[in-house]
Every structure is written in structure tokens, then in C-alpha cells.
Design a protein around this motif. Structure first.
Motif, PDB file in Angstrom:
ATOM      1  N   THR A  90       0.838  -1.196   0.000  1.00 34.82           N
ATOM      2  CA  THR A  90       0.000   0.000   0.000  1.00 34.82           C
ATOM      3  C   THR A  90       0.875   1.249   0.000  1.00 34.82           C
TER       4      THR A  90
ATOM      5  N   GLN B   6       0.605   5.443   0.246  1.00 34.31           N
ATOM      6  CA  GLN B   6      -0.227   6.615   0.479  1.00 34.31           C
ATOM      7  C   GLN B   6      -0.056   7.568  -0.700  1.00 34.31           C
TER       8      GLN B   6
ATOM      9  N   PRO C 174      -5.476   5.726  -0.874  1.00 31.09           N
ATOM     10  CA  PRO C 174      -4.293   4.862  -0.898  1.00 31.09           C
ATOM     11  C   PRO C 174      -4.238   4.043  -2.184  1.00 31.09           C
TER      12      PRO C 174
ATOM     13  N   SER D 142      -9.551   1.917  -1.365  1.00 27.92           N
ATOM     14  CA  SER D 142      -8.287   2.128  -2.068  1.00 27.92           C
ATOM     15  C   SER D 142      -8.499   2.183  -3.574  1.00 27.92           C
TER      16      SER D 142
END
Length: 302
Positions: free
Chosen positions: A205, A207, A212, A237
Motif C-alpha cells: 500500500t 499513500q 491509498p 483504495s
């Protein structure tokens, strides 16, 4: 026998956003006698015993109502639309000796049937035909990618259309350019950290300036149960999944992206950065609206 879900396909050029081909399916064929009235209003009447074919496309799919009498290509032969163009079907006269089977592909325009032929007969501008895709038509965007920089640029284009809950499912052999595409997408989103293949960690993941970025390598996720064990936040996400087909059961919609490397490419087939041509085919997956797909093209962004 009539197909309940006839094929309706359009191919769209990535650079222009124009529809380069529109094809449907011959869903049924039927022998009819001379003097048979055809379609709504019975305006067309057969002048001899013949075989009629029903095509599962109509004006809701981009065929002009004025296209009666226009030509279509089935196999290697040209046939004529007869009777009115209905919302979801047209009828073609296949001739008395026809052996054309149901299920055949019907080309309204494309490689062998110029769009100008239909436009002229229907009395409409070509752009009216090449600018519209009906909601039931399965559209496929085709992009020709020459270099790794072009592949990154394609990822950048995708980033402008993505939001939380969206997913891009990438398909292609090793070295096709999946990670290069994701790097361009991640850079455009402002992803923190190095975007690289997550093969060994399966999911990583990053940011970003918005939602995300979830970068997944689903190659080893052959069983759906393993996907659940990862506890991925797909809804919150923007997901990019390499080898991502196993993930699609858990997503309501996605951009389906297939990358094909040029046959006989001289560069290292495992080199994701090699500058040899690729063909990228982009389709709507699940419930993704076709108009969101088309916004990816230059035509959709102009």
C-alpha cells in the motif's frame, strides 16, 4: 433459436476516441415465403422465397434508424438491412440459398466495411456513428504503445480517472509492462515510496494525494480463500492488480487491461522496460459504465 445475450462489440482508438469497428451477432435465421412483411409497419415485403436473419443490435446500440437498405458484412458476403431499424434489432435478407448460420458475426463497419458506406446510406455524418457507443455494447479501447515512457504515460492517463473503490486489473506475460504502467499511475497519484513489483509481499500500500494505492501481485492467489486472508481494503483504495483475475469476484467493477507484447520482439522478454511495441486492450469489467471507460481516450478527454 435466439440468443438471450447477443454479442455487441465496438473497438475504440485510444488516440482519437473514435469507434473504428462495430459488430453484432446474427441471433437467428428463418426461411420466409414471398410476400412476407418484415419488421415494424411491414414496409418491406419479400419479393421471393428467402431467408431472413435477425441481428441483435438496433438504434439503441448506434445503428441509425435511417439505415434501412444499408449493407453489412457477414463472413465474406455483403447483405442488406431490410425493414425498419428497431431499438434492439435489425433484419437482413440473406437470400434464398443462404447457409449463413445463427451466431455469425455481423460487421456494420470495420476493417472490411468502411464506416462511410453506412453513413452515406443512412444520411448521417460519419462522426455521428464513430462518436457513440450504446450502453449495451461491449467497448474495447486499443492503444499502441511503442516505448516504456509511453506505457508510463498510459498509467498517468488512468490516474486522472480513478477514485477510491476503483480497480485496474492488469494481464500480460512477464515483461509485458504491468509494473511500468503502475509506476506511471502511482507517480501521477503522488504515491509515496518506490512503486515496484510486489511479487514477494503480494500486496503493498502506498499513500497518495487522494486514496491509498493498493498494488497487488495476484499471481500466487489461485484460490479465492487466500484473497480473503489478506484483508485487502478494496473499497477504500485505488487497486492495481497484476495477474489480477482472481480478485475480480470481490470487486463490483474494474478496468480490465490486457498487454500484448509484439510477436517476435527482439528485446529480453523478461525486461519490463524494453522499448518494443505493445498492444494494450482496455475493457470495462463488472458494472463499470462504458462512458467511464471512454473517458480514458484522447477523444473522451477533449
Amino acid at each position: 433459436m435466439t440468443s438471450t445475450h447477443p454479442r455487441r462489440n465496438a473497438q475504440v482508438d485510444f488516440e482519437t476516441g473514435r469507434i473504428t469497428s462495430l459488430v453484432g451477432e446474427l441471433v437467428s435465421v428463418k426461411p420466409v415465403p414471398a410476400g412476407q412483411a418484415v419488421s415494424y409497419g411491414g414496409e418491406y415485403v419479400t419479393d421471393c422465397d428467402t431467408v431472413l436473419g435477425l441481428v441483435g443490435m438496433g438504434y439503441a446500440d448506434g445503428i441509425p434508424r435511417s439505415a434501412t437498405g444499408a449493407s453489412v458484412m457477414i463472413g465474406c458476403d455483403v447483405f442488406t438491412i431490410c425493414g425498419r431499424v428497431a431499438m434492439d434489432q435489425v433484419v437482413v435478407d440473406l437470400g434464398p440459398e443462404s447457409a449463413v448460420p445463427a451466431g455469425s458475426q455481423v460487421e456494420f463497419w470495420g476493417e472490411r466495411m468502411p464506416v462511410a458506406t453506412l453513413a452515406e446510406k443512412a444520411g448521417v455524418p460519419e462522426v455521428a456513428l464513430t462518436s457513440y457507443v450504446g450502453p449495451r455494447v461491449e467497448a474495447e479501447i486499443v492503444a499502441r504503445i511503442e516505448t516504456s515512457e509511453d506505457m508510463e504515460a498510459l498509467g498517468t492517463r488512468f490516474a486522472s480517472e480513478l477514485r477510491a473503490g476503483d480497480a485496474v486489473v492488469l494481464k500480460g506475460e512477464l515483461g509485458a509492462g504491468k509494473t511500468t504502467f503502475t509506476r506511471g499511475l502511482g507517480a501521477a497519484l503522488g504515491a509515496r515510496g518506490t512503486v515496484q513489483s510486489p511479487t514477494f509481499v503480494i500486496a503493498r500500500t502506498h499513500q497518495t494525494d487522494s486514496a491509498p494505492l493498493l498494488h497487488v501481485d495476484a499471481y500466487r492467489l489461485g484460490e479465492e480463500g487466500l484473497i480473503g486472508d489478506l484483508d485487502l481494503d478494496l473499497a477504500g483504495s485505488i487497486t492495481v492488480a497484476e495477474w489480477g483475475a482472481p480478485l475480480t469476484h470481490a470487486m463490483p467493477h474494474w478496468f480490465d487491461v490486457s498487454i500484448e507484447r509484439a510477436s517476435g520482439a527482439s528485446a529480453d522478454p523478461l525486461d519490463d522496460e524494453a522499448d518494443d511495441p505493445r498492444t494494450v486492450r482496455i475493457r470495462a469489467g463488472g458494472s463499470l459504465p462504458v462512458q467511464r471507460l471512454l473517458r480514458l481516450t484522447d477523444g473522451g478527454n477533449s
